[in-house]
Design a protein around this motif. Structure first.
Motif, PDB file in Angstrom:
ATOM      1  N   GLU A   1       0.540  -0.991   0.016  1.00 40.98           N
ATOM      2  CA  GLU A   1       0.330  -0.041  -0.255  1.00 40.98           C
ATOM      3  C   GLU A   1       0.947   1.382   0.085  1.00 40.98           C
ATOM      4  N   THR A   2       1.827   0.646   0.719  1.00 38.00           N
ATOM      5  CA  THR A   2       2.860   2.429   1.084  1.00 38.00           C
ATOM      6  C   THR A   2       4.245   1.648   0.111  1.00 38.00           C
TER       7      THR A   2
ATOM      8  N   TYR B   1       1.190  -0.483  -9.445  1.00 40.43           N
ATOM      9  CA  TYR B   1       0.693  -1.579  -8.396  1.00 40.43           C
ATOM     10  C   TYR B   1      -0.463  -0.520  -7.799  1.00 40.43           C
ATOM     11  N   GLY B   2      -0.801   0.269  -7.723  1.00 38.66           N
ATOM     12  CA  GLY B   2      -1.889   0.641  -6.949  1.00 38.66           C
ATOM     13  C   GLY B   2      -1.413   1.240  -5.545  1.00 38.66           C
ATOM     14  N   ILE B   3      -0.833   1.649  -5.305  1.00 36.91           N
ATOM     15  CA  ILE B   3       0.205   2.909  -4.097  1.00 36.91           C
ATOM     16  C   ILE B   3      -0.314   3.228  -3.762  1.00 36.91           C
ATOM     17  N   LYS B   4      -1.574   3.388  -2.403  1.00 38.01           N
ATOM     18  CA  LYS B   4      -2.361   4.288  -1.566  1.00 38.01           C
ATOM     19  C   LYS B   4      -1.229   5.722  -1.352  1.00 38.01           C
ATOM     20  N   VAL B   5      -0.330   5.129  -1.066  1.00 38.44           N
ATOM     21  CA  VAL B   5       0.685   6.321   0.377  1.00 38.44           C
ATOM     22  C   VAL B   5       1.756   6.105  -0.425  1.00 38.44           C
TER      23      VAL B   5
ATOM     24  N   LYS C   1      -2.125   9.673  -1.138  1.00 41.19           N
ATOM     25  CA  LYS C   1      -2.266  10.842  -0.109  1.00 41.19           C
ATOM     26  C   LYS C   1      -0.102  10.552  -0.474  1.00 41.19           C
ATOM     27  N   ILE C   2      -0.042  11.738  -0.084  1.00 39.01           N
ATOM     28  CA  ILE C   2       1.472  12.063  -0.189  1.00 39.01           C
ATOM     29  C   ILE C   2       1.653  12.648   1.837  1.00 39.01           C
ATOM     30  N   ILE C   3       2.622  12.393   1.800  1.00 40.25           N
ATOM     31  CA  ILE C   3       3.590  12.109   3.184  1.00 40.25           C
ATOM     32  C   ILE C   3       4.437  12.816   2.711  1.00 40.25           C
ATOM     33  N   ASP C   4       4.957  14.051   3.393  1.00 43.08           N
ATOM     34  CA  ASP C   4       6.203  14.642   3.447  1.00 43.08           C
ATOM     35  C   ASP C   4       7.370  14.668   4.937  1.00 43.08           C
TER      36      ASP C   4
ATOM     37  N   SER D   1       4.497  -2.580   3.233  1.00 42.03           N
ATOM     38  CA  SER D   1       5.240  -0.950   2.299  1.00 42.03           C
ATOM     39  C   SER D   1       6.323  -1.272   1.964  1.00 42.03           C
ATOM     40  N   ILE D   2       7.358  -1.582   0.992  1.00 42.90           N
ATOM     41  CA  ILE D   2       8.775  -1.287   0.439  1.00 42.90           C
ATOM     42  C   ILE D   2       9.536  -0.129   0.883  1.00 42.90           C
TER      43      ILE D   2
END
Length: 312
Positions: free
Chosen positions: A15-16, A59-63, A90-93, A246-247
């Motif tokens: 997912e991430t 890969y249909g990543i969500k984050v 969603k994008i995380i910094d 996640s990877i």
């Protein structure tokens, strides 16, 4: 509950996508597990940056979780945020806060707000002395300025939709306290002292890797800390560790099960792969065994620890 070896675990899916954009940073914190600093030159190249949106779609990543160093110092940071935003994820910094007041970064905070980027910001204490001891002289004052700037744009304000999470790391070789109670203290102290608000506090254990491991060796506490993690092993946290979904991709495109394995060059059990192979072949991650070692006890000790804070 101490066990000798960390148990084998397997991935649940993907997912991430966490990417380390490079080790260059405007700080050199004592707890940094990637040894980031102003003199580091490793940076993700343009080709790898261009592939990331393709991986997200395939890969249909969500984050998309962007880290470093200071990821914002990468010349293509803003371009990648804009491209990823088109994919509605969603994008995380992972922001160190002081980067917001660096020369040349004057527009960064407003850019993050405009693109609805979730900010996860390191603030290991609400006391100036403790923060400066861990992260360098003057860092606390600049961090408060950064937080006030983010608040002025709506970050951390109820109803704004702009998420501002703070990250706590212990100063020494100990486990973080209860996340919920610590969050209450942070809210009270930051509001009363500086009028600052935030969304959530994430309490993370320090990993005995790289710079923090070197520090523990100097004070002759490395073995004690490693045993502390083992003594507080909590098997209930196994189902929620971040590597399950996640990877981690390092600055030169190699893929690891997590950011910590990346720093230890601990390849996936299935063998080393890179980001180019992700788009040339369709990998199935669900059910794959995850590479583990003694540092993994840092994620499961006590209440657990991940990039999203406590696990239980």
């Amino acid at each position: 509950m101490q066990i000798k070896r960390f148990p084998q675990i397997s991935r649940e899916g993907l997912e991430t996508l966490q990417i380390n954009m490079g080790y260059k940073c405007n700080q050199a914190c004592s707890h940094c597990h990637v040894n980031a600093g102003p003199n580091r030159t490793e940076m993700m190249d343009d080709h790898i940056i261009s592939i990331i949106p393709k991986v997200i779609k395939i890969y249909g990543i969500k984050v998309l979780d962007m880290t470093g160093g200071a990821p914002e110092l990468h010349p293509k940071f803003k371009q990648l945020v804009i491209e990823a935003n088109k994919l509605d994820i969603k994008i995380i910094d992972r922001c160190n806060l002081t980067i917001l007041t660096e020369p040349g970064q004057e527009s960064l905070a407003s850019f993050l707000a405009k693109n609805r980027v979730e900010v996860t910001a390191s603030l290991p204490c609400y006391l100036e002395e403790n923060v400066d001891k861990q992260r360098g002289r003057g860092v606390f004052e600049r961090s408060i300025k950064g937080l006030k700037l983010l608040n002025s744009l709506g970050y951390g304000k109820e109803g704004s939709g702009l998420i501002l999470n703070l990250v706590f790391n212990p100063i020494g070789p100990c486990l973080p306290p209860d996340q919920k109670r610590l969050e209450e203290d942070y809210r009270k102290e930051l509001h009363n002292r500086y009028g600052i608000s935030f969304s959530k506090l994430l309490a993370l254990a320090n990993m005995p890797i790289n710079r923090f491991a070197d520090y523990l060796k100097v004070i002759d506490k490395l073995n004690d800390y490693e045993n502390l993690l083992k003594d507080n092993y909590n098997p209930n946290n196994l189902c929620a560790v971040m590597c399950k979904k996640s990877i981690s991709i390092d600055w030169n495109g190699k893929i690891y099960d997590c950011d910590f394995n990346q720093q230890l060059k601990l390849n996936q059990i299935a063998g080393p792969i890179n980001i180019q192979e992700l788009i040339e072949k369709k990998f199935t991650f669900e059910g794959n065994p995850i590479s583990v070692d003694n540092h993994c006890f840092g994620c499961t000790a006590g209440s657990g620890s991940s990039c999203g804070g406590a696990l239980s």
